[in-house]
Design a protein around this motif. Structure first.
Motif, PDB file in Angstrom:
ATOM      1  N   CYS A 139       0.800  -1.218   0.000  1.00 62.64           N
ATOM      2  CA  CYS A 139       0.000   0.000   0.000  1.00 62.64           C
ATOM      3  C   CYS A 139       0.835   1.273   0.000  1.00 62.64           C
ATOM      4  N   HIS A 140       2.112   1.175   0.332  1.00 57.56           N
ATOM      5  CA  HIS A 140       3.014   2.334   0.279  1.00 57.56           C
ATOM      6  C   HIS A 140       4.024   2.224  -0.855  1.00 57.56           C
ATOM      7  N   GLY A 141       3.795   1.289  -1.782  1.00 59.23           N
ATOM      8  CA  GLY A 141       4.717   1.122  -2.900  1.00 59.23           C
ATOM      9  C   GLY A 141       5.851   0.172  -2.578  1.00 59.23           C
ATOM     10  N   SER A 142       6.858   0.158  -3.442  1.00 57.97           N
ATOM     11  CA  SER A 142       7.968  -0.782  -3.297  1.00 57.97           C
ATOM     12  C   SER A 142       9.279  -0.122  -3.682  1.00 57.97           C
ATOM     13  N   ILE A 143      10.307  -0.377  -2.891  1.00 55.93           N
ATOM     14  CA  ILE A 143      11.633   0.145  -3.216  1.00 55.93           C
ATOM     15  C   ILE A 143      12.233  -0.583  -4.419  1.00 55.93           C
ATOM     16  N   HIS A 144      11.632  -1.696  -4.784  1.00 57.23           N
ATOM     17  CA  HIS A 144      12.140  -2.489  -5.908  1.00 57.23           C
ATOM     18  C   HIS A 144      11.542  -2.056  -7.244  1.00 57.23           C
ATOM     19  N   HIS A 145      10.811  -0.945  -7.231  1.00 57.94           N
ATOM     20  CA  HIS A 145      10.319  -0.330  -8.460  1.00 57.94           C
ATOM     21  C   HIS A 145      10.680   1.154  -8.435  1.00 57.94           C
ATOM     22  N   LEU A 146      10.910   1.709  -9.618  1.00 61.67           N
ATOM     23  CA  LEU A 146      11.296   3.107  -9.743  1.00 61.67           C
ATOM     24  C   LEU A 146      10.296   3.861 -10.607  1.00 61.67           C
ATOM     25  N   GLN A 147      10.327   5.167 -10.501  1.00 57.96           N
ATOM     26  CA  GLN A 147       9.529   6.044 -11.346  1.00 57.96           C
ATOM     27  C   GLN A 147      10.355   7.281 -11.660  1.00 57.96           C
ATOM     28  N   CYS A 148       9.967   7.983 -12.709  1.00 55.67           N
ATOM     29  CA  CYS A 148      10.672   9.209 -13.094  1.00 55.67           C
ATOM     30  C   CYS A 148      10.268  10.336 -12.161  1.00 55.67           C
ATOM     31  N   PRO A 154       5.192   8.550 -17.292  1.00 56.06           N
ATOM     32  CA  PRO A 154       4.307   7.829 -16.383  1.00 56.06           C
ATOM     33  C   PRO A 154       4.762   6.418 -16.018  1.00 56.06           C
ATOM     34  N   GLU A 155       5.810   5.924 -16.655  1.00 60.54           N
ATOM     35  CA  GLU A 155       6.185   4.521 -16.454  1.00 60.54           C
ATOM     36  C   GLU A 155       6.661   4.234 -15.028  1.00 60.54           C
ATOM     37  N   ILE A 156       6.428   2.996 -14.619  1.00 60.50           N
ATOM     38  CA  ILE A 156       6.985   2.433 -13.393  1.00 60.50           C
ATOM     39  C   ILE A 156       7.747   1.191 -13.811  1.00 60.50           C
ATOM     40  N   TRP A 157       9.004   1.069 -13.407  1.00 62.45           N
ATOM     41  CA  TRP A 157       9.810  -0.048 -13.889  1.00 62.45           C
ATOM     42  C   TRP A 157      10.578  -0.690 -12.738  1.00 62.45           C
ATOM     43  N   PRO A 158      10.929  -1.988 -12.883  1.00 64.73           N
ATOM     44  CA  PRO A 158      11.666  -2.679 -11.820  1.00 64.73           C
ATOM     45  C   PRO A 158      13.050  -2.072 -11.627  1.00 64.73           C
ATOM     46  N   ALA A 159      13.528  -2.132 -10.392  1.00 62.95           N
ATOM     47  CA  ALA A 159      14.858  -1.626 -10.065  1.00 62.95           C
ATOM     48  C   ALA A 159      15.928  -2.689 -10.260  1.00 62.95           C
ATOM     49  N   ASP A 160      15.571  -3.791 -10.912  1.00 64.86           N
ATOM     50  CA  ASP A 160      16.540  -4.865 -11.159  1.00 64.86           C
ATOM     51  C   ASP A 160      17.776  -4.306 -11.853  1.00 64.86           C
ATOM     52  N   GLY A 161      18.940  -4.644 -11.329  1.00 70.12           N
ATOM     53  CA  GLY A 161      20.188  -4.204 -11.938  1.00 70.12           C
ATOM     54  C   GLY A 161      20.625  -2.807 -11.544  1.00 70.12           C
ATOM     55  N   VAL A 162      19.770  -2.074 -10.845  1.00 72.57           N
ATOM     56  CA  VAL A 162      20.129  -0.712 -10.414  1.00 72.57           C
ATOM     57  C   VAL A 162      20.978  -0.812  -9.143  1.00 72.57           C
ATOM     58  N   GLU A 163      22.145  -0.223  -9.191  1.00 72.42           N
ATOM     59  CA  GLU A 163      23.038  -0.188  -8.033  1.00 72.42           C
ATOM     60  C   GLU A 163      23.350   1.265  -7.695  1.00 72.42           C
ATOM     61  N   PRO A 176      26.998   7.823 -10.944  1.00 73.91           N
ATOM     62  CA  PRO A 176      25.710   8.273 -11.498  1.00 73.91           C
ATOM     63  C   PRO A 176      24.543   7.744 -10.676  1.00 73.91           C
ATOM     64  N   LEU A 177      23.549   8.585 -10.469  1.00 71.94           N
ATOM     65  CA  LEU A 177      22.345   8.192  -9.750  1.00 71.94           C
ATOM     66  C   LEU A 177      21.352   7.568 -10.728  1.00 71.94           C
ATOM     67  N   PRO A 178      20.408   6.768 -10.251  1.00 72.13           N
ATOM     68  CA  PRO A 178      19.441   6.123 -11.143  1.00 72.13           C
ATOM     69  C   PRO A 178      18.697   7.133 -12.005  1.00 72.13           C
ATOM     70  N   SER A 179      18.480   6.773 -13.246  1.00 66.37           N
ATOM     71  CA  SER A 179      17.841   7.687 -14.186  1.00 66.37           C
ATOM     72  C   SER A 179      16.691   7.004 -14.912  1.00 66.37           C
ATOM     73  N   CYS A 180      15.822   7.801 -15.472  1.00 64.37           N
ATOM     74  CA  CYS A 180      14.664   7.323 -16.216  1.00 64.37           C
ATOM     75  C   CYS A 180      15.123   6.810 -17.582  1.00 64.37           C
ATOM     76  N   ALA A 187      15.618   9.409 -11.500  1.00 67.17           N
ATOM     77  CA  ALA A 187      14.580   8.481 -11.050  1.00 67.17           C
ATOM     78  C   ALA A 187      14.500   8.520  -9.531  1.00 67.17           C
ATOM     79  N   ARG A 188      13.390   8.049  -9.018  1.00 68.59           N
ATOM     80  CA  ARG A 188      13.178   7.936  -7.572  1.00 68.59           C
ATOM     81  C   ARG A 188      12.457   6.618  -7.307  1.00 68.59           C
ATOM     82  N   PRO A 189      12.496   6.129  -6.061  1.00 71.32           N
ATOM     83  CA  PRO A 189      11.752   4.910  -5.745  1.00 71.32           C
ATOM     84  C   PRO A 189      10.246   5.129  -5.884  1.00 71.32           C
TER      85      PRO A 189
END
Length: 287
Positions: A139-148, A154-163, A176-180, A187-189
């Motif tokens: 209900c509060h989302g997931s740290i294992h998915h990211l958004q722009c 509008p996309e939401i994508w898995p954080a797989d491979g993001v370090e 470099p920080l995670p990017s869209c 990107a942000r969680p």
């Protein structure tokens, strides 16, 4: 306030047996979990400033509390600070091994007795032990998915491979920080933070709609739903309210909570135990 039998006191074994009998006789199970379920896996529950600072000592020096760090404004004003916190949590949750109680919860679910999850946790521990993503409402989302961070993607994508590399002394994320992947912006969680008007709830809402349909189907069929509420307190009452509403018709609520175990009006079973111990004892009775 209703009385609660102390651990090992008169009536305590009876409560455990009563809870096991409810589970054994259920047509379906609903697990409603708060931060307390992950403590036995070694995860911090961020309860109170002192507890948070024990988990993250650098923030004591900075005088920053959890509520201040879990503010989406930092991704705009100071993205290194924001990703230092969330990048560290992402790595922590990835390497955390869920305690054996999670396996028990999974094993109690069968084709004849299906189980679903409703949780405020963003750590993905239920999926880690084998629960299907579609069966877990986060209900509060997931740290294992990211958004722009931008409002235009509008996309939401898995954080797989993001370090995210984090300077442990300053707790700041290193470029470099995670990017869209679409626009290249920051990107942000995909997590609902405090005062968060930018969270994209599409993934959570899709799973939640199917969850509601499942609950309605159970009621229409007259199925015996048993609700286990585990480590969910009243400070952020979303999970506790969902558990109480789901169990309202039958009173088949099992509350596992060391700090706030009381079940109102005696409509349920109260187990004032840590999550791993309570689930282990129940599993032994059900084996």
């Amino acid at each position: 306030m209703d009385s609660v039998s102390p651990e090992g006191g008169p009536g305590f074994d009876a409560e455990l047996h009563r809870a096991a009998e409810l589970i054994a006789g259920a047509d379906a199970l609903l697990y409603c979990a708060g931060a307390g379920i992950g403590v036995d896996s070694g995860l911090p529950d961020f309860r109170g400033t002192e507890g948070f600072w024990r988990a993250y000592p650098p923030y004591r020096r900075l005088g920053l509390a959890f509520e201040e760090l879990a503010d989406p404004v930092h991704f705009v004003d100071d993205p290194e600070l924001a990703w230092g916190f969330y990048g560290h949590r992402l790595a922590l949750y990835r390497r955390t091994v869920p305690h054996a109680g999670f396996d028990a919860l999974l094993n109690w679910a069968t084709a004849e007795r299906p189980a679903r999850v409703f949780t405020s946790n963003v750590d993905g521990q239920f999926q880690c032990v084998g629960f299907a993503d579609d069966y877990v409402v986060e209900c509060h989302g997931s740290i294992h998915h990211l958004q722009c961070l931008s409002g235009g993607c509008p996309e939401i994508w898995p954080a797989d491979g993001v370090e995210v590399r984090v300077d442990e002394s300053s707790m700041r994320g290193l470029p470099p920080l995670p990017s869209c992947p679409r626009c290249g912006g920051l990107a942000r969680p995909n997590i609902l933070m405090f005062g968060d008007g930018g969270w994209r709830p599409a993934h959570t809402e899709a799973v939640a709609r199917r969850h509601v349909q499942w609950l309605r189907g159970l009621r229409a069929d007259g199925a015996r739903l048993v609700v286990l509420e585990i480590g969910a307190g009243t400070a952020v009452p979303t999970v506790r309210r969902h558990a109480e509403l789901a169990a309202a018709a039958t009173g088949a609520l099992i509350r596992i909570n060391t700090r706030e175990p009381t079940v109102r009006h005696g409509h349920g079973v109260s187990l004032p135990l840590p999550a791993a111990e309570a689930l282990s004892r129940l599993d032994a009775l059900l084996s």
